[in-house]
Design a protein around this motif. Structure first.
Motif, PDB file in Angstrom:
ATOM      1  N   ALA A   1     -14.308 -16.359 -25.050  1.00  0.00           N
ATOM      2  CA  ALA A   1     -15.311 -16.713 -25.811  1.00  0.00           C
ATOM      3  C   ALA A   1     -16.198 -17.575 -24.191  1.00  0.00           C
ATOM      4  CB  ALA A   1     -14.708 -18.186 -26.151  1.00  0.00           C
ATOM      5  N   ALA A   2     -17.517 -17.044 -24.211  1.00  0.00           N
ATOM      6  CA  ALA A   2     -18.194 -17.259 -23.109  1.00  0.00           C
ATOM      7  C   ALA A   2     -17.897 -18.767 -22.949  1.00  0.00           C
ATOM      8  CB  ALA A   2     -19.610 -17.131 -23.623  1.00  0.00           C
ATOM      9  N   PRO A   3     -17.978 -19.260 -21.575  1.00  0.00           N
ATOM     10  CA  PRO A   3     -18.667 -20.862 -21.558  1.00  0.00           C
ATOM     11  C   PRO A   3     -19.439 -21.219 -22.192  1.00  0.00           C
ATOM     12  CG  PRO A   3     -17.856 -19.703 -19.199  1.00  0.00           C
ATOM     13  CD  PRO A   3     -18.138 -18.672 -20.170  1.00  0.00           C
ATOM     14  N   SER A   4     -19.291 -22.327 -22.788  1.00  0.00           N
ATOM     15  CA  SER A   4     -20.998 -23.342 -23.385  1.00  0.00           C
ATOM     16  C   SER A   4     -20.483 -24.326 -22.469  1.00  0.00           C
ATOM     17  CB  SER A   4     -20.576 -23.309 -24.462  1.00  0.00           C
ATOM     18  OG  SER A   4     -19.352 -24.358 -25.300  1.00  0.00           O
ATOM     19  N   PRO A   5     -21.796 -24.604 -21.744  1.00  0.00           N
ATOM     20  CA  PRO A   5     -21.900 -25.981 -21.163  1.00  0.00           C
ATOM     21  C   PRO A   5     -21.198 -27.104 -22.239  1.00  0.00           C
ATOM     22  CG  PRO A   5     -23.790 -25.378 -21.963  1.00  0.00           C
ATOM     23  CD  PRO A   5     -22.744 -24.243 -22.033  1.00  0.00           C
ATOM     24  N   GLY A   6     -20.159 -27.800 -21.515  1.00  0.00           N
ATOM     25  CA  GLY A   6     -19.510 -28.935 -22.104  1.00  0.00           C
ATOM     26  C   GLY A   6     -18.418 -28.725 -23.125  1.00  0.00           C
ATOM     27  N   ALA A   7     -17.444 -27.559 -23.129  1.00  0.00           N
ATOM     28  CA  ALA A   7     -17.144 -26.823 -24.061  1.00  0.00           C
ATOM     29  C   ALA A   7     -15.716 -26.555 -23.341  1.00  0.00           C
ATOM     30  CB  ALA A   7     -17.728 -25.897 -24.393  1.00  0.00           C
ATOM     31  N   ASP A   8     -15.321 -28.161 -22.758  1.00  0.00           N
ATOM     32  CA  ASP A   8     -14.567 -28.261 -22.299  1.00  0.00           C
ATOM     33  C   ASP A   8     -12.921 -28.247 -22.792  1.00  0.00           C
ATOM     34  OD1 ASP A   8     -12.819 -30.639 -18.917  1.00  0.00           O
ATOM     35  OD2 ASP A   8     -12.084 -28.621 -20.420  1.00  0.00           O
ATOM     36  N   LEU A   9     -11.726 -28.010 -23.216  1.00  0.00           N
ATOM     37  CA  LEU A   9     -10.944 -28.186 -24.235  1.00  0.00           C
ATOM     38  C   LEU A   9     -10.069 -29.958 -23.812  1.00  0.00           C
ATOM     39  CD1 LEU A   9     -10.006 -27.355 -26.696  1.00  0.00           C
ATOM     40  CD2 LEU A   9      -7.810 -26.410 -24.955  1.00  0.00           C
ATOM     41  N   SER A  10     -10.079 -30.633 -22.637  1.00  0.00           N
ATOM     42  CA  SER A  10      -9.217 -31.344 -22.388  1.00  0.00           C
ATOM     43  C   SER A  10     -10.699 -32.318 -22.628  1.00  0.00           C
ATOM     44  CB  SER A  10      -9.174 -31.492 -20.991  1.00  0.00           C
ATOM     45  OG  SER A  10      -9.718 -31.295 -19.846  1.00  0.00           O
ATOM     46  N   GLN A  11     -11.826 -32.784 -22.629  1.00  0.00           N
ATOM     47  CA  GLN A  11     -12.191 -33.725 -23.374  1.00  0.00           C
ATOM     48  C   GLN A  11     -12.465 -33.554 -23.971  1.00  0.00           C
ATOM     49  OE1 GLN A  11     -16.191 -31.980 -21.638  1.00  0.00           O
ATOM     50  NE2 GLN A  11     -15.937 -33.279 -19.606  1.00  0.00           N
ATOM     51  N   GLU A  12     -12.638 -32.379 -25.545  1.00  0.00           N
ATOM     52  CA  GLU A  12     -12.377 -32.102 -27.063  1.00  0.00           C
ATOM     53  C   GLU A  12     -11.430 -32.773 -27.672  1.00  0.00           C
ATOM     54  OE1 GLU A  12     -13.312 -28.377 -28.783  1.00  0.00           O
ATOM     55  OE2 GLU A  12     -14.603 -27.975 -26.794  1.00  0.00           O
ATOM     56  N   VAL A  13     -10.197 -32.539 -27.326  1.00  0.00           N
ATOM     57  CA  VAL A  13      -8.729 -33.192 -26.953  1.00  0.00           C
ATOM     58  C   VAL A  13      -8.965 -34.878 -26.979  1.00  0.00           C
ATOM     59  CG1 VAL A  13      -6.512 -33.317 -26.319  1.00  0.00           C
ATOM     60  CG2 VAL A  13      -7.806 -30.981 -26.777  1.00  0.00           C
ATOM     61  N   ALA A  14      -9.113 -34.897 -25.896  1.00  0.00           N
ATOM     62  CA  ALA A  14      -9.581 -36.742 -25.456  1.00  0.00           C
ATOM     63  C   ALA A  14     -11.213 -37.236 -26.413  1.00  0.00           C
ATOM     64  CB  ALA A  14     -10.094 -37.086 -23.906  1.00  0.00           C
ATOM     65  N   ALA A  15     -11.920 -37.314 -27.187  1.00  0.00           N
ATOM     66  CA  ALA A  15     -12.511 -37.161 -28.061  1.00  0.00           C
ATOM     67  C   ALA A  15     -11.544 -37.742 -29.073  1.00  0.00           C
ATOM     68  CB  ALA A  15     -13.830 -36.086 -27.483  1.00  0.00           C
ATOM     69  N   ALA A  16     -11.479 -36.079 -30.129  1.00  0.00           N
ATOM     70  CA  ALA A  16     -10.836 -36.593 -31.228  1.00  0.00           C
ATOM     71  C   ALA A  16      -9.251 -37.427 -30.856  1.00  0.00           C
ATOM     72  CB  ALA A  16      -9.759 -35.001 -31.517  1.00  0.00           C
ATOM     73  N   LEU A  17      -8.666 -37.646 -29.887  1.00  0.00           N
ATOM     74  CA  LEU A  17      -7.650 -38.481 -30.189  1.00  0.00           C
ATOM     75  C   LEU A  17      -8.660 -39.735 -29.882  1.00  0.00           C
ATOM     76  CD1 LEU A  17      -4.964 -37.673 -27.487  1.00  0.00           C
ATOM     77  CD2 LEU A  17      -4.888 -37.910 -29.537  1.00  0.00           C
ATOM     78  N   ASP A  18      -9.652 -39.994 -29.360  1.00  0.00           N
ATOM     79  CA  ASP A  18     -10.142 -41.304 -29.409  1.00  0.00           C
ATOM     80  C   ASP A  18     -10.308 -41.865 -30.952  1.00  0.00           C
ATOM     81  OD1 ASP A  18     -10.247 -42.097 -26.847  1.00  0.00           O
ATOM     82  OD2 ASP A  18     -12.401 -41.097 -25.899  1.00  0.00           O
ATOM     83  N   ARG A  19     -11.030 -40.773 -31.389  1.00  0.00           N
ATOM     84  CA  ARG A  19     -11.136 -40.843 -33.073  1.00  0.00           C
ATOM     85  C   ARG A  19     -10.451 -41.459 -34.099  1.00  0.00           C
ATOM     86  NH1 ARG A  19     -14.145 -35.887 -32.062  1.00  0.00           N
ATOM     87  NH2 ARG A  19     -12.933 -35.008 -32.927  1.00  0.00           N
ATOM     88  N   VAL A  20      -8.980 -40.167 -33.326  1.00  0.00           N
ATOM     89  CA  VAL A  20      -8.126 -40.611 -34.568  1.00  0.00           C
ATOM     90  C   VAL A  20      -7.322 -41.767 -34.248  1.00  0.00           C
ATOM     91  CG1 VAL A  20      -5.835 -40.408 -35.268  1.00  0.00           C
ATOM     92  CG2 VAL A  20      -7.632 -38.085 -35.061  1.00  0.00           C
ATOM     93  N   LEU A  21      -7.220 -42.545 -32.838  1.00  0.00           N
ATOM     94  CA  LEU A  21      -6.530 -43.671 -32.672  1.00  0.00           C
ATOM     95  C   LEU A  21      -7.803 -45.036 -32.784  1.00  0.00           C
ATOM     96  CD1 LEU A  21      -4.464 -42.615 -29.713  1.00  0.00           C
ATOM     97  CD2 LEU A  21      -3.575 -42.528 -31.577  1.00  0.00           C
ATOM     98  N   GLY A  22      -8.631 -44.388 -32.715  1.00  0.00           N
ATOM     99  CA  GLY A  22      -9.844 -45.949 -32.998  1.00  0.00           C
ATOM    100  C   GLY A  22     -10.486 -46.185 -31.835  1.00  0.00           C
ATOM    101  N   ARG A  23     -10.036 -45.222 -30.797  1.00  0.00           N
ATOM    102  CA  ARG A  23     -10.437 -45.998 -29.645  1.00  0.00           C
ATOM    103  C   ARG A  23     -11.952 -46.032 -28.902  1.00  0.00           C
ATOM    104  NH1 ARG A  23      -6.214 -43.673 -25.208  1.00  0.00           N
ATOM    105  NH2 ARG A  23      -6.354 -41.833 -26.807  1.00  0.00           N
ATOM    106  N   PRO A  24     -13.202 -46.542 -28.869  1.00  0.00           N
ATOM    107  CA  PRO A  24     -14.078 -46.257 -28.713  1.00  0.00           C
ATOM    108  C   PRO A  24     -14.092 -45.623 -27.371  1.00  0.00           C
ATOM    109  CG  PRO A  24     -13.627 -48.491 -27.314  1.00  0.00           C
ATOM    110  CD  PRO A  24     -11.677 -48.652 -27.895  1.00  0.00           C
ATOM    111  N   LEU A  25     -15.145 -44.473 -27.355  1.00  0.00           N
ATOM    112  CA  LEU A  25     -15.607 -43.628 -27.395  1.00  0.00           C
ATOM    113  C   LEU A  25     -16.710 -43.966 -26.061  1.00  0.00           C
ATOM    114  CD1 LEU A  25     -17.502 -41.512 -30.020  1.00  0.00           C
ATOM    115  CD2 LEU A  25     -15.208 -41.239 -29.164  1.00  0.00           C
ATOM    116  N   THR A  26     -16.200 -43.221 -24.860  1.00  0.00           N
ATOM    117  CA  THR A  26     -16.717 -43.542 -23.348  1.00  0.00           C
ATOM    118  C   THR A  26     -17.661 -42.492 -23.441  1.00  0.00           C
ATOM    119  OG1 THR A  26     -15.431 -42.231 -21.921  1.00  0.00           O
ATOM    120  CG2 THR A  26     -14.565 -44.777 -22.591  1.00  0.00           C
TER     121      THR A  26
END
Length: 114
Positions: free
Chosen positions: A89-114
């Motif tokens: 995949a060509a890297p796209s801006p802001g497509a860091d997998l660790s950020q995607e995983v953190a956002a998904a965990l925040d949604r699942v665990l009900g934590r406020p998004l930062t």
């Protein structure tokens, strides 16, 4: 499972039918993202039914089945359990997998998004 052409990853699904399409490549199930579908030519790279020529194939339980005509055949694999590597995949801006995983965990665990 990422898109077999561009390597894009699926996001959390919304209700209703998925815009991603399934196909079979080298007797392995693959996915095609909406962007690659819009670009066209994606079905040419997939396996086609030997009876009707359709690319609407699914692979399940060691068989490849045509969703158009119902023809079923045994999947032939050189290395069991190993799917073909997706195109890098060509890297796209802001497509860091660790950020995607953190956002998904925040949604699942009900934590406020930062």
């Amino acid at each position: 499972m990422p898109c077999f052409r561009c390597g894009a990853r699926q996001t959390d699904p919304v209700r209703g039918a998925s815009p991603w399409r399934r196909g079979v490549l080298a007797d392995h199930q693959v996915l095609v993202c909406p962007a690659c579908q819009a670009a066209g030519g994606w079905s040419d790279a997939l396996d086609h039914c030997s009876c009707c020529g359709s690319a609407a194939l699914v692979c399940r339980l060691g068989d490849v089945e045509c969703r158009e005509c119902g023809h079923t055949r045994e999947a032939v694999r050189d290395e069991p359990g190993r799917a073909p590597e997706p195109a890098p995949a060509a890297p796209s801006p802001g497509a860091d997998l660790s950020q995607e995983v953190a956002a998904a965990l925040d949604r699942v665990l009900g934590r406020p998004l930062t």
